[in-house]
Motif scaffolding. Structure first.
Motif, PDB file in Angstrom:
ATOM      1  N   GLN A  25       0.826  -1.209   0.000  1.00  0.00           N
ATOM      2  CA  GLN A  25       0.000   0.000   0.000  1.00  0.00           C
ATOM      3  C   GLN A  25       0.854   1.250   0.000  1.00  0.00           C
ATOM      4  OE1 GLN A  25      -3.299  -0.253  -0.523  1.00  0.00           O
ATOM      5  NE2 GLN A  25      -3.171   1.948  -0.881  1.00  0.00           N
ATOM      6  N   CYS A  26       1.964   1.203   0.711  1.00  0.00           N
ATOM      7  CA  CYS A  26       2.882   2.345   0.693  1.00  0.00           C
ATOM      8  C   CYS A  26       3.418   2.575  -0.718  1.00  0.00           C
ATOM      9  CB  CYS A  26       4.018   2.098   1.683  1.00  0.00           C
ATOM     10  SG  CYS A  26       5.080   3.528   1.920  1.00  0.00           S
ATOM     11  N   ALA A  27       3.706   1.500  -1.442  1.00  0.00           N
ATOM     12  CA  ALA A  27       4.210   1.633  -2.813  1.00  0.00           C
ATOM     13  C   ALA A  27       3.157   2.265  -3.718  1.00  0.00           C
ATOM     14  CB  ALA A  27       4.620   0.261  -3.349  1.00  0.00           C
ATOM     15  N   HIS A  28       1.893   1.894  -3.533  1.00  0.00           N
ATOM     16  CA  HIS A  28       0.820   2.518  -4.324  1.00  0.00           C
ATOM     17  C   HIS A  28       0.788   4.033  -4.078  1.00  0.00           C
ATOM     18  CE1 HIS A  28      -0.732  -1.171  -5.818  1.00  0.00           C
ATOM     19  NE2 HIS A  28      -1.315  -1.586  -4.709  1.00  0.00           N
ATOM     20  N   GLY A  34       4.879  10.773  -5.709  1.00  0.00           N
ATOM     21  CA  GLY A  34       6.147  11.108  -6.355  1.00  0.00           C
ATOM     22  C   GLY A  34       5.980  11.977  -7.586  1.00  0.00           C
ATOM     23  N   ALA A  35       4.772  11.993  -8.143  1.00  0.00           N
ATOM     24  CA  ALA A  35       4.513  12.779  -9.348  1.00  0.00           C
ATOM     25  C   ALA A  35       3.705  14.044  -9.079  1.00  0.00           C
ATOM     26  CB  ALA A  35       3.765  11.910 -10.366  1.00  0.00           C
ATOM     27  N   LEU A  36       3.464  14.365  -7.805  1.00  0.00           N
ATOM     28  CA  LEU A  36       2.637  15.527  -7.489  1.00  0.00           C
ATOM     29  C   LEU A  36       3.367  16.838  -7.786  1.00  0.00           C
ATOM     30  CD1 LEU A  36       0.983  14.481  -4.092  1.00  0.00           C
ATOM     31  CD2 LEU A  36       0.004  14.389  -6.401  1.00  0.00           C
ATOM     32  N   THR A  37       2.625  17.782  -8.292  1.00  0.00           N
ATOM     33  CA  THR A  37       3.141  19.123  -8.531  1.00  0.00           C
ATOM     34  C   THR A  37       2.980  19.960  -7.254  1.00  0.00           C
ATOM     35  OG1 THR A  37       1.014  19.988  -9.249  1.00  0.00           O
ATOM     36  CG2 THR A  37       2.415  18.946 -10.933  1.00  0.00           C
ATOM     37  N   PRO A  38       3.679  21.096  -7.167  1.00  0.00           N
ATOM     38  CA  PRO A  38       3.456  21.984  -6.015  1.00  0.00           C
ATOM     39  C   PRO A  38       1.995  22.398  -5.867  1.00  0.00           C
ATOM     40  CG  PRO A  38       5.461  22.612  -7.177  1.00  0.00           C
ATOM     41  CD  PRO A  38       4.801  21.553  -8.014  1.00  0.00           C
ATOM     42  N   GLU A  39       1.314  22.579  -6.997  1.00  0.00           N
ATOM     43  CA  GLU A  39      -0.095  22.960  -6.943  1.00  0.00           C
ATOM     44  C   GLU A  39      -0.939  21.830  -6.343  1.00  0.00           C
ATOM     45  OE1 GLU A  39       2.098  25.415  -9.605  1.00  0.00           O
ATOM     46  OE2 GLU A  39       1.856  23.233  -9.638  1.00  0.00           O
ATOM     47  N   GLN A  40      -0.638  20.603  -6.678  1.00  0.00           N
ATOM     48  CA  GLN A  40      -1.379  19.469  -6.118  1.00  0.00           C
ATOM     49  C   GLN A  40      -1.086  19.296  -4.628  1.00  0.00           C
ATOM     50  OE1 GLN A  40       0.022  16.645  -9.164  1.00  0.00           O
ATOM     51  NE2 GLN A  40      -2.137  16.133  -9.549  1.00  0.00           N
ATOM     52  N   LEU A  41       0.150  19.524  -4.225  1.00  0.00           N
ATOM     53  CA  LEU A  41       0.483  19.432  -2.803  1.00  0.00           C
ATOM     54  C   LEU A  41      -0.257  20.479  -1.981  1.00  0.00           C
ATOM     55  CD1 LEU A  41       4.325  18.753  -2.998  1.00  0.00           C
ATOM     56  CD2 LEU A  41       2.618  17.220  -2.003  1.00  0.00           C
ATOM     57  N   ALA A  42      -0.648  21.559  -2.618  1.00  0.00           N
ATOM     58  CA  ALA A  42      -1.351  22.633  -1.918  1.00  0.00           C
ATOM     59  C   ALA A  42      -2.868  22.451  -1.918  1.00  0.00           C
ATOM     60  CB  ALA A  42      -0.999  23.976  -2.554  1.00  0.00           C
ATOM     61  N   ASP A 108      10.406  18.314   2.825  1.00  0.00           N
ATOM     62  CA  ASP A 108       9.722  17.833   1.632  1.00  0.00           C
ATOM     63  C   ASP A 108       8.945  16.583   2.029  1.00  0.00           C
ATOM     64  OD1 ASP A 108       9.017  16.400  -0.674  1.00  0.00           O
ATOM     65  OD2 ASP A 108      10.664  17.262  -1.811  1.00  0.00           O
ATOM     66  N   PRO A 109       7.617  16.626   1.991  1.00  0.00           N
ATOM     67  CA  PRO A 109       6.843  15.483   2.483  1.00  0.00           C
ATOM     68  C   PRO A 109       7.056  14.215   1.666  1.00  0.00           C
ATOM     69  CG  PRO A 109       5.416  17.078   1.415  1.00  0.00           C
ATOM     70  CD  PRO A 109       6.750  17.721   1.542  1.00  0.00           C
ATOM     71  N   VAL A 110       7.313  14.350   0.376  1.00  0.00           N
ATOM     72  CA  VAL A 110       7.544  13.169  -0.449  1.00  0.00           C
ATOM     73  C   VAL A 110       8.843  12.492  -0.047  1.00  0.00           C
ATOM     74  CG1 VAL A 110       7.849  12.312  -2.787  1.00  0.00           C
ATOM     75  CG2 VAL A 110       6.212  14.152  -2.335  1.00  0.00           C
ATOM     76  N   GLU A 111       9.875  13.273   0.201  1.00  0.00           N
ATOM     77  CA  GLU A 111      11.141  12.698   0.670  1.00  0.00           C
ATOM     78  C   GLU A 111      10.966  12.036   2.026  1.00  0.00           C
ATOM     79  OE1 GLU A 111      14.174  15.661   0.655  1.00  0.00           O
ATOM     80  OE2 GLU A 111      14.187  15.870  -1.546  1.00  0.00           O
ATOM     81  N   LEU A 112      10.147  12.633   2.886  1.00  0.00           N
ATOM     82  CA  LEU A 112       9.882  12.037   4.192  1.00  0.00           C
ATOM     83  C   LEU A 112       9.227  10.664   4.043  1.00  0.00           C
ATOM     84  CD1 LEU A 112       8.453  15.109   6.146  1.00  0.00           C
ATOM     85  CD2 LEU A 112      10.646  13.982   6.564  1.00  0.00           C
ATOM     86  N   LEU A 113       8.259  10.553   3.142  1.00  0.00           N
ATOM     87  CA  LEU A 113       7.573   9.283   2.948  1.00  0.00           C
ATOM     88  C   LEU A 113       8.504   8.249   2.330  1.00  0.00           C
ATOM     89  CD1 LEU A 113       5.016   7.631   3.157  1.00  0.00           C
ATOM     90  CD2 LEU A 113       4.250   8.615   0.976  1.00  0.00           C
ATOM     91  N   GLU A 114       9.310   8.663   1.389  1.00  0.00           N
ATOM     92  CA  GLU A 114      10.276   7.737   0.782  1.00  0.00           C
ATOM     93  C   GLU A 114      11.257   7.214   1.838  1.00  0.00           C
ATOM     94  OE1 GLU A 114      10.465   9.622  -3.742  1.00  0.00           O
ATOM     95  OE2 GLU A 114      11.920  10.252  -2.218  1.00  0.00           O
ATOM     96  N   ARG A 115      11.732   8.097   2.697  1.00  0.00           N
ATOM     97  CA  ARG A 115      12.665   7.690   3.743  1.00  0.00           C
ATOM     98  C   ARG A 115      11.998   6.746   4.737  1.00  0.00           C
ATOM     99  NH1 ARG A 115      13.936  12.546   6.432  1.00  0.00           N
ATOM    100  NH2 ARG A 115      14.736  13.166   4.383  1.00  0.00           N
ATOM    101  N   ALA A 116      10.753   7.034   5.072  1.00  0.00           N
ATOM    102  CA  ALA A 116      10.036   6.172   6.013  1.00  0.00           C
ATOM    103  C   ALA A 116       9.856   4.771   5.432  1.00  0.00           C
ATOM    104  CB  ALA A 116       8.679   6.782   6.345  1.00  0.00           C
TER     105      ALA A 116
END
Length: 265
Positions: A25-28, A34-42, A108-116
């Protein structure tokens, strides 16, 4: 027969499949974020004032919790069962929300999730399910904690899909585990045998005090699909709205569960 003898035995989860479900599920989620734009993150989410950025940061905390706990001394004994876990999480919600905002603002939340995810893969597989870990809201067995990680990932995958307006796959075992845990939590919070709650193909529980059904067709039945059940049980969907939309059916005078939901908030 004593009440203890009549009480249903705690559900058992397959440890290897639970661990694999967390990874899957984490991989999904990672493939999407990983492909989110700054606008999508907001973008806003249905989680109060959280944006997608805060939601992803929270997911990194959820995935990384087991690895963090395994670095701490093991408590003497587990203090919390799986059935009781959903009802205990609300007391820490406010503090957790503030921590998430601070984390999302500074990293960077994406980097945080990748590291986790990397820490989970490096740390958890070698540890026994019977290891006691210190975690919120109370000490648990590692195997039980990983079941709760399935729930966190599935529930927040649905939140993320809602915020982005796109479908995100669910690992079947993670979805089944989440459905069953929330159904068991309802049965624990409203014990009894007068209502049968069916969430095919994953769960059937009896709950609510009153005449106990023993054979034939139960007089009080609630039936719905897994995602509708998860949304009801976690407060994402109101009972009346689900009934009006015909995504839940309820037959019998005791089959109205609105006062028993959500079981986790």
């Amino acid at each position: 027969m004593s009440p203890a003898a009549r009480a249903p035995r705690a559900r058992r989860y397959a440890p290897a499949r639970t661990r694999a479900a967390v990874t899957a599920q984490c991989a999904h989620i990672l493939r999407v974020v990983g492909a989110l734009t700054p606008e999508q993150l907001a973008l806003p989410t249905r989680l109060g004032d959280w944006t997608v950025r805060e939601l992803v940061a929270h997911l990194s905390i959820a995935v990384g919790s087991a690895a963090r706990a395994l670095r701490l001394p093991a408590p003497a004994a587990a203090e919390l069962t799986l059935q009781d876990w959903p009802s205990m999480t609300a007391r820490f919600a406010a503090g957790a929300a503030e921590s998430v905002r601070e984390l999302a603002a500074g990293s960077d939340p994406v980097e945080l999730l990748e590291r986790a995810a990397e820490e989970y893969a490096a740390t958890v597989p070698s540890e026994p399910d019977g290891r006691v870990i210190a975690c919120r809201p109370a000490a648990m067995l590692l195997g039980d904690h990983l079941v709760t990680r399935c729930l966190e990932l599935v529930v927040h995958t649905d939140d993320l899909a809602d915020a982005l307006g796109q479908e995100i796959p669910f690992d079947r075992h993670a979805l089944a585990t989440t459905t069953r845990l929330l159904a068991d939590a309802l049965a624990a919070q409203a014990p009894g045998g007068s209502v049968e709650v069916r969430v095919p193909p994953f769960a059937v529980v009896q709950c609510v005090e009153g005449p106990r059904h023993t054979r034939g067709t139960p007089p009080n039945v609630v039936e719905t699909d897994p995602l509708t059940w998860i949304r009801l049980a976690t407060g994402r969907l109101a009972w009346a709205a689900a009934v009006d939309a015909a995504t839940v059916s309820a037959s019998g005078e005791r089959a109205d569960l609105r006062d028993l939901l959500p079981v986790m908030s």
